[in-house]
Design a protein around this motif. Sequence first.
Motif, PDB file in Angstrom:
ATOM      1  N   HIS A 149      21.441  37.503 -12.487  1.00  0.00           N
ATOM      2  CA  HIS A 149      21.749  37.282 -11.072  1.00  0.00           C
ATOM      3  C   HIS A 149      22.132  35.828 -10.814  1.00  0.00           C
ATOM      4  O   HIS A 149      21.633  34.918 -11.461  1.00  0.00           O
ATOM      5  N   ALA A 150      22.987  35.649  -9.841  1.00  0.00           N
ATOM      6  CA  ALA A 150      23.401  34.298  -9.466  1.00  0.00           C
ATOM      7  C   ALA A 150      22.262  33.588  -8.736  1.00  0.00           C
ATOM      8  O   ALA A 150      21.371  34.227  -8.167  1.00  0.00           O
ATOM      9  N   GLN A 151      22.316  32.269  -8.751  1.00  0.00           N
ATOM     10  CA  GLN A 151      21.299  31.476  -8.057  1.00  0.00           C
ATOM     11  C   GLN A 151      21.242  31.823  -6.576  1.00  0.00           C
ATOM     12  O   GLN A 151      20.160  31.849  -5.988  1.00  0.00           O
ATOM     13  N   THR A 152      22.387  32.092  -5.984  1.00  0.00           N
ATOM     14  CA  THR A 152      22.410  32.397  -4.550  1.00  0.00           C
ATOM     15  C   THR A 152      21.630  33.666  -4.228  1.00  0.00           C
ATOM     16  O   THR A 152      20.909  33.715  -3.234  1.00  0.00           O
ATOM     17  N   ILE A 153      21.752  34.676  -5.076  1.00  0.00           N
ATOM     18  CA  ILE A 153      21.037  35.940  -4.842  1.00  0.00           C
ATOM     19  C   ILE A 153      19.530  35.718  -4.955  1.00  0.00           C
ATOM     20  O   ILE A 153      18.755  36.171  -4.105  1.00  0.00           O
ATOM     21  N   THR A 161      16.220  27.377  -0.388  1.00  0.00           N
ATOM     22  CA  THR A 161      17.575  26.840  -0.356  1.00  0.00           C
ATOM     23  C   THR A 161      18.102  26.675  -1.777  1.00  0.00           C
ATOM     24  O   THR A 161      17.329  26.545  -2.732  1.00  0.00           O
ATOM     25  N   LEU A 162      19.407  26.664  -1.930  1.00  0.00           N
ATOM     26  CA  LEU A 162      20.011  26.495  -3.249  1.00  0.00           C
ATOM     27  C   LEU A 162      19.621  25.161  -3.873  1.00  0.00           C
ATOM     28  O   LEU A 162      19.394  25.080  -5.082  1.00  0.00           O
ATOM     29  N   THR A 163      19.541  24.121  -3.063  1.00  0.00           N
ATOM     30  CA  THR A 163      19.139  22.816  -3.577  1.00  0.00           C
ATOM     31  C   THR A 163      17.723  22.867  -4.130  1.00  0.00           C
ATOM     32  O   THR A 163      17.457  22.392  -5.234  1.00  0.00           O
ATOM     33  N   SER A 176      17.810  32.817  -4.792  1.00  0.00           N
ATOM     34  CA  SER A 176      17.305  31.905  -3.761  1.00  0.00           C
ATOM     35  C   SER A 176      17.207  32.622  -2.419  1.00  0.00           C
ATOM     36  O   SER A 176      16.256  32.402  -1.661  1.00  0.00           O
ATOM     37  N   PHE A 177      18.158  33.505  -2.120  1.00  0.00           N
ATOM     38  CA  PHE A 177      18.106  34.269  -0.882  1.00  0.00           C
ATOM     39  C   PHE A 177      16.906  35.211  -0.862  1.00  0.00           C
ATOM     40  O   PHE A 177      16.209  35.312   0.138  1.00  0.00           O
ATOM     41  N   TYR A 183      15.414  34.095 -12.835  1.00  0.00           N
ATOM     42  CA  TYR A 183      16.743  33.556 -13.111  1.00  0.00           C
ATOM     43  C   TYR A 183      17.038  33.580 -14.613  1.00  0.00           C
ATOM     44  O   TYR A 183      18.139  33.894 -15.023  1.00  0.00           O
TER      45      TYR A 183
END
Length: 93
Positions: A38-42, A50-52, A44-45, A33
Amino acid sequence: EQLLQRIGPRIKKLLEKRELVGPSERFSVTLRYAITDHAQTIISFSYRITLTSFGQIEHEIENVIWKISYPRYLYCPALEFRWKDVADKSEKK
């Protein structure tokens, strides 16, 4: 690798309170990160987190890295004669 060895024991202490995502994976997620855009969602996926959890992991690992690194790399002398020592060492380089 060296940084992971230094922060590993502190990460393991955090794991006792959190879900089981190992120290190397936590470190890897945080580095990825920090280094990429890259975004956190990418991220974490791709790690199936999970995003949390990702947000908690990132926050915890960055705090551990800071606590370990700042005394070593951000030395701030409290006394005047120590500042002069730092300046002398700087001039010698």
